[in-house]
Enzyme design. Sequence first.
Site, PDB file in Angstrom:
ATOM      1  N   GLY A  69       0.510   5.349   7.394  1.00 15.51           N
ATOM      2  CA  GLY A  69      -0.790   4.689   7.442  1.00 15.51           C
ATOM      3  C   GLY A  69      -0.868   3.667   8.553  1.00 15.51           C
ATOM      4  N   GLN A 177      -6.227   1.429   0.270  1.00 16.74           N
ATOM      5  CA  GLN A 177      -6.214   1.022  -1.135  1.00 16.74           C
ATOM      6  C   GLN A 177      -7.272   1.723  -1.974  1.00 16.74           C
ATOM      7  OE1 GLN A 177      -4.001  -0.688  -2.714  1.00 16.74           O
ATOM      8  NE2 GLN A 177      -2.814  -1.339  -0.953  1.00 16.74           N
ATOM      9  N   SER A 194      -3.095   6.015   3.833  1.00 20.56           N
ATOM     10  CA  SER A 194      -1.657   6.207   3.694  1.00 20.56           C
ATOM     11  C   SER A 194      -1.350   6.894   2.371  1.00 20.56           C
ATOM     12  CB  SER A 194      -0.939   4.850   3.765  1.00 20.56           C
ATOM     13  OG  SER A 194       0.453   5.006   3.734  1.00 20.56           O
ATOM     14  N   ALA A 195      -0.587   7.995   2.425  1.00 18.77           N
ATOM     15  CA  ALA A 195      -0.375   8.837   1.250  1.00 18.77           C
ATOM     16  C   ALA A 195       0.387   8.138   0.141  1.00 18.77           C
ATOM     17  CB  ALA A 195       0.348  10.127   1.658  1.00 18.77           C
ATOM     18  N   CYS A 320       5.968 -19.105  -1.355  1.00 22.02           N
ATOM     19  CA  CYS A 320       7.285 -19.341  -1.951  1.00 22.02           C
ATOM     20  C   CYS A 320       8.134 -18.082  -2.004  1.00 22.02           C
ATOM     21  CB  CYS A 320       7.124 -19.890  -3.368  1.00 22.02           C
ATOM     22  SG  CYS A 320       6.053 -21.325  -3.487  1.00 22.02           S
TER      23      CYS A 320
END
Length: 459
Positions: A69, A177, A194-195, A320
């Site tokens: 991706g 997404q 992206s797969a 953090c």
Amino acid sequence: MPYFDAASSAPLHPVARQALQASLDEGWADPARLYREGRRARLLLDAAREAAAEAVGCRPDELSFTSSGTRAVHSGIYGSLSGRRRVGRHLVVSAVEHSSVLHSAASHEAGGGSLTEVVVDRTGRVSPDVYAAALRPDTALACLQSANHEVGTLQPVAEVAEACRAAGVPLLVDAAQSLAWGPVEGAWSILAASAHKWGGPAGVGLLAVRKGVRFAPQGPADERESGRAAGFENIPAIVAAAASLRAVRAEAEAESARLRGLVERIRTRVAELVPDVEVVGDPVRRLPHLVTFSCLYVDGETLLHELDRAEFSVSSGSSCTSSTLTPSHVLRAMGVLSEGNVRVSLPLGTPAQDVDRFLDVLPGVVASVRTKLGAPVATAGPADAEEFVVDSLGRLCPIPVIELAKAIGNVPVGGVVTVLADDEAARLDIPAWCEMRGQEYLGEHPAENGTAYRVRRVS
């Protein structure tokens, strides 16, 4: 052990596994060759392209398979900018894009191009009007994700695409997404995905470029994938990616409704069960499987380790947990609390009892981490000092905010606490603490070896 990090990488879908195993025996040859084995490989590749194009909502000859991706995003941006270099070198992106887009934008700017980052509101959403105002006569390309990878907020792609169309600017959409849940609406020009985000194998990306879009692939010429993705196609992985995309789309409507209910339960119950929590992202216009919240007075890295010990795999955008010790660019752009940040993204098929157990475990884990860090239990009573200085130089997130919370009781209502800090997260988390606790943030100014943040006690 419940895996709650599908936004990073979804577990391999059973259909992907079956398709991968089956195509290993048939898809190993060169699809550009005319002998029998090559023809079989070509048939598999063409069928996968047709299936993926149908899911994307484009023509098969507009879609290319890439090695990832990220490669699809980079190729889409550089190819578009190069194809429209006569128009200009101005690039527009949102402030909350995936790092693959922002890294490409930074490289473009370093090479002499100009860049505009469009701001977002506290939910992480761009305003279509503000985005449209960023377009200029020399804008070569605009980029906007379909949904945010950290907080799940859906972007107004259709409205922005219409503004771009009116301005004659192509719009590149990072749909990594959202593609599992449905096609991207609107008249976009270029799309990347992206797969492994939808349960396909890693190492397969999609790049769709509409006909009529000026596009000049970068790098040495290659005859494969319309010249947009050099190298031999990984046909078994491509077949598995297309098959799994079709499979998750078939489940999407029912599973979206079910997971949305589970996420809504998390959004509601976390705020009830854990004190001093900010649930971030758009509460309505969001991905169905993703929720993000931030906890005051919590070290994000310790929180994730403790949840892992409780057998829950989650992610974080907290400074953090980062080697750079800087807050997530998404949370920073939204202006929300970054410390103690937790992202829960549920894979397909997540059982309700796993979510219930997570909600049972979370309050105790957060309380334990806060106790270890010496977080305040309650705000102290009134005091006489009009000003109080907290020296947190050299101390990292979330200590500056913990010290502020303890010190606010040392001044009367109307008094001021000044926090000295050199941790970048304080710039985001102190104003967020003020908003959550009803105190007045007065701003910041440079101080020796760091920054001074001033807070007036209101209550």
